[in-house]
Design a protein around this motif. Sequence first.
Motif, PDB file in Angstrom:
ATOM      1  N   ALA A   9       0.886  -1.169  -0.013  1.00  0.00           N
ATOM      2  CA  ALA A   9      -0.108  -0.001  -0.042  1.00  0.00           C
ATOM      3  C   ALA A   9       0.733   1.345  -0.124  1.00  0.00           C
ATOM      4  O   ALA A   9       0.683   2.296  -0.773  1.00  0.00           O
ATOM      5  N   ASN A  10       1.771   1.168   0.865  1.00  0.00           N
ATOM      6  CA  ASN A  10       3.004   2.705   0.783  1.00  0.00           C
ATOM      7  C   ASN A  10       3.285   2.558  -0.505  1.00  0.00           C
ATOM      8  O   ASN A  10       3.672   3.864  -0.992  1.00  0.00           O
ATOM      9  N   THR A  11       3.915   1.667  -1.171  1.00  0.00           N
ATOM     10  CA  THR A  11       4.527   1.833  -2.423  1.00  0.00           C
ATOM     11  C   THR A  11       3.494   2.343  -3.584  1.00  0.00           C
ATOM     12  O   THR A  11       3.874   3.266  -4.351  1.00  0.00           O
ATOM     13  N   VAL A  12       2.332   1.872  -3.335  1.00  0.00           N
ATOM     14  CA  VAL A  12       1.362   2.324  -4.446  1.00  0.00           C
ATOM     15  C   VAL A  12       0.887   3.731  -4.015  1.00  0.00           C
ATOM     16  O   VAL A  12       0.585   4.719  -5.190  1.00  0.00           O
ATOM     17  N   LEU A  13       0.760   4.235  -3.023  1.00  0.00           N
ATOM     18  CA  LEU A  13       0.272   5.619  -2.669  1.00  0.00           C
ATOM     19  C   LEU A  13       1.323   6.504  -2.845  1.00  0.00           C
ATOM     20  O   LEU A  13       1.165   7.767  -2.547  1.00  0.00           O
TER      21      LEU A  13
ATOM     22  N   PHE B 239      -2.387   1.515 -10.738  1.00  0.00           N
ATOM     23  CA  PHE B 239      -2.949   0.520  -9.855  1.00  0.00           C
ATOM     24  C   PHE B 239      -4.423   0.472  -9.790  1.00  0.00           C
ATOM     25  O   PHE B 239      -5.014  -0.722 -10.052  1.00  0.00           O
ATOM     26  N   LEU B 240      -5.062   1.376  -9.660  1.00  0.00           N
ATOM     27  CA  LEU B 240      -6.454   1.763  -9.824  1.00  0.00           C
ATOM     28  C   LEU B 240      -7.022   1.330 -11.203  1.00  0.00           C
ATOM     29  O   LEU B 240      -8.000   0.521 -11.396  1.00  0.00           O
ATOM     30  N   HIS B 241      -6.235   1.702 -12.167  1.00  0.00           N
ATOM     31  CA  HIS B 241      -6.698   1.311 -13.701  1.00  0.00           C
ATOM     32  C   HIS B 241      -6.613  -0.217 -13.727  1.00  0.00           C
ATOM     33  O   HIS B 241      -7.563  -0.773 -14.351  1.00  0.00           O
ATOM     34  N   ASP B 242      -5.793  -0.825 -13.290  1.00  0.00           N
ATOM     35  CA  ASP B 242      -5.582  -2.460 -13.495  1.00  0.00           C
ATOM     36  C   ASP B 242      -6.581  -2.946 -12.787  1.00  0.00           C
ATOM     37  O   ASP B 242      -6.959  -4.080 -13.128  1.00  0.00           O
ATOM     38  N   ARG B 243      -7.015  -2.423 -11.583  1.00  0.00           N
ATOM     39  CA  ARG B 243      -8.073  -3.076 -10.673  1.00  0.00           C
ATOM     40  C   ARG B 243      -9.554  -2.719 -11.264  1.00  0.00           C
ATOM     41  O   ARG B 243     -10.384  -3.670 -11.340  1.00  0.00           O
ATOM     42  N   VAL B 244      -9.539  -1.710 -11.935  1.00  0.00           N
ATOM     43  CA  VAL B 244     -11.027  -1.507 -12.624  1.00  0.00           C
ATOM     44  C   VAL B 244     -10.953  -2.337 -13.914  1.00  0.00           C
ATOM     45  O   VAL B 244     -11.996  -3.031 -14.064  1.00  0.00           O
ATOM     46  N   GLN B 245      -9.999  -2.312 -14.348  1.00  0.00           N
ATOM     47  CA  GLN B 245      -9.873  -3.290 -15.803  1.00  0.00           C
ATOM     48  C   GLN B 245      -9.938  -4.640 -15.257  1.00  0.00           C
ATOM     49  O   GLN B 245     -11.056  -5.381 -16.125  1.00  0.00           O
ATOM     50  N   ALA B 246      -9.717  -5.320 -14.351  1.00  0.00           N
ATOM     51  CA  ALA B 246      -9.727  -6.702 -13.812  1.00  0.00           C
ATOM     52  C   ALA B 246     -11.466  -6.768 -13.503  1.00  0.00           C
ATOM     53  O   ALA B 246     -11.869  -7.888 -13.797  1.00  0.00           O
ATOM     54  N   ALA B 247     -11.883  -5.915 -12.725  1.00  0.00           N
ATOM     55  CA  ALA B 247     -13.323  -5.923 -12.335  1.00  0.00           C
ATOM     56  C   ALA B 247     -14.195  -5.981 -13.401  1.00  0.00           C
ATOM     57  O   ALA B 247     -15.158  -6.886 -13.827  1.00  0.00           O
ATOM     58  N   GLU B 248     -13.918  -5.236 -14.727  1.00  0.00           N
ATOM     59  CA  GLU B 248     -14.619  -5.131 -15.817  1.00  0.00           C
ATOM     60  C   GLU B 248     -14.643  -6.502 -16.658  1.00  0.00           C
ATOM     61  O   GLU B 248     -15.421  -7.013 -17.061  1.00  0.00           O
TER      62      GLU B 248
ATOM     63  N   ALA C 188     -15.519   9.659  -6.635  1.00  0.00           N
ATOM     64  CA  ALA C 188     -15.012   8.245  -6.831  1.00  0.00           C
ATOM     65  C   ALA C 188     -15.500   7.883  -8.279  1.00  0.00           C
ATOM     66  O   ALA C 188     -14.427   7.398  -8.889  1.00  0.00           O
ATOM     67  N   ARG C 189     -16.528   8.415  -8.834  1.00  0.00           N
ATOM     68  CA  ARG C 189     -16.831   8.000 -10.264  1.00  0.00           C
ATOM     69  C   ARG C 189     -15.712   8.639 -11.234  1.00  0.00           C
ATOM     70  O   ARG C 189     -15.384   8.288 -12.162  1.00  0.00           O
ATOM     71  N   LEU C 190     -15.535   9.959 -10.897  1.00  0.00           N
ATOM     72  CA  LEU C 190     -14.306  10.731 -11.673  1.00  0.00           C
ATOM     73  C   LEU C 190     -13.165  10.068 -11.677  1.00  0.00           C
ATOM     74  O   LEU C 190     -12.276   9.899 -12.694  1.00  0.00           O
ATOM     75  N   MET C 191     -12.750   9.664 -10.392  1.00  0.00           N
ATOM     76  CA  MET C 191     -11.291   9.092 -10.610  1.00  0.00           C
ATOM     77  C   MET C 191     -11.282   7.624 -11.343  1.00  0.00           C
ATOM     78  O   MET C 191     -10.532   7.424 -12.223  1.00  0.00           O
ATOM     79  N   VAL C 192     -12.359   6.807 -11.082  1.00  0.00           N
ATOM     80  CA  VAL C 192     -12.579   5.826 -12.076  1.00  0.00           C
ATOM     81  C   VAL C 192     -12.384   5.982 -13.637  1.00  0.00           C
ATOM     82  O   VAL C 192     -11.894   5.451 -14.452  1.00  0.00           O
ATOM     83  N   LYS C 193     -13.283   7.212 -14.029  1.00  0.00           N
ATOM     84  CA  LYS C 193     -13.347   7.626 -15.275  1.00  0.00           C
ATOM     85  C   LYS C 193     -11.976   8.090 -15.785  1.00  0.00           C
ATOM     86  O   LYS C 193     -11.532   7.680 -16.770  1.00  0.00           O
ATOM     87  N   MET C 194     -11.121   8.754 -14.907  1.00  0.00           N
ATOM     88  CA  MET C 194     -10.000   9.238 -15.235  1.00  0.00           C
ATOM     89  C   MET C 194      -8.988   8.034 -15.656  1.00  0.00           C
ATOM     90  O   MET C 194      -8.336   8.183 -16.644  1.00  0.00           O
ATOM     91  N   VAL C 195      -8.984   7.030 -15.156  1.00  0.00           N
ATOM     92  CA  VAL C 195      -8.109   5.855 -15.191  1.00  0.00           C
ATOM     93  C   VAL C 195      -8.618   4.950 -16.358  1.00  0.00           C
ATOM     94  O   VAL C 195      -7.966   4.075 -16.739  1.00  0.00           O
ATOM     95  N   THR C 196      -9.907   5.150 -16.529  1.00  0.00           N
ATOM     96  CA  THR C 196     -10.474   4.102 -17.755  1.00  0.00           C
ATOM     97  C   THR C 196     -10.441   4.857 -19.009  1.00  0.00           C
ATOM     98  O   THR C 196     -10.652   3.903 -20.082  1.00  0.00           O
ATOM     99  N   ASP C 197     -10.440   6.027 -19.188  1.00  0.00           N
ATOM    100  CA  ASP C 197     -10.476   6.791 -20.368  1.00  0.00           C
ATOM    101  C   ASP C 197      -9.295   7.180 -21.104  1.00  0.00           C
ATOM    102  O   ASP C 197      -9.183   8.051 -21.946  1.00  0.00           O
ATOM    103  N   GLY C 198      -8.325   6.488 -20.492  1.00  0.00           N
ATOM    104  CA  GLY C 198      -6.958   6.571 -21.278  1.00  0.00           C
ATOM    105  C   GLY C 198      -6.145   7.998 -20.838  1.00  0.00           C
ATOM    106  O   GLY C 198      -5.411   8.380 -21.647  1.00  0.00           O
ATOM    107  N   LYS C 199      -6.671   8.416 -19.645  1.00  0.00           N
ATOM    108  CA  LYS C 199      -5.880   9.667 -19.254  1.00  0.00           C
ATOM    109  C   LYS C 199      -5.124   9.429 -17.971  1.00  0.00           C
ATOM    110  O   LYS C 199      -5.117  10.184 -17.148  1.00  0.00           O
ATOM    111  N   LYS C 200      -4.528   8.305 -18.128  1.00  0.00           N
ATOM    112  CA  LYS C 200      -3.547   7.945 -16.968  1.00  0.00           C
ATOM    113  C   LYS C 200      -2.278   8.784 -16.759  1.00  0.00           C
ATOM    114  O   LYS C 200      -1.704   9.174 -17.492  1.00  0.00           O
TER     115      LYS C 200
END
Length: 86
Positions: A2-6, A15-24, A74-86
């Motif tokens: 967690a410390n490394t990720v944050l 990290f968030l992008h990868d987790r959202v992708q896995a969930a999808e 929260a929705r905007l964070m997900v949108k940010m990492v899923t819309d290719g704006k990482k």
Amino acid sequence: MANTVLTSFDTWKQFLHDRVQAAENIGISEEQISKLAFKIGDFLANKVDPENVQEKLLADLWSVADTTEQKTIARLMVKMVTDGKK
């Protein structure tokens, strides 16, 4: 872990992008992902000290937002990492 990720905001976004992708990939709906993102955001805001200026800004926004606004963040964070704006 967690410390490394944050430590780096870019690392957190990846990290968030990868987790959202896995969930999808396993069929979790966008609405469910947003609900999970809200719960994660609430946990981070209450239990984890910000590690960088971006996280500090998010923590400050979260602290002044009502529940509806927090869900939007929260929705905007997900949108940010899923819309290719990482």
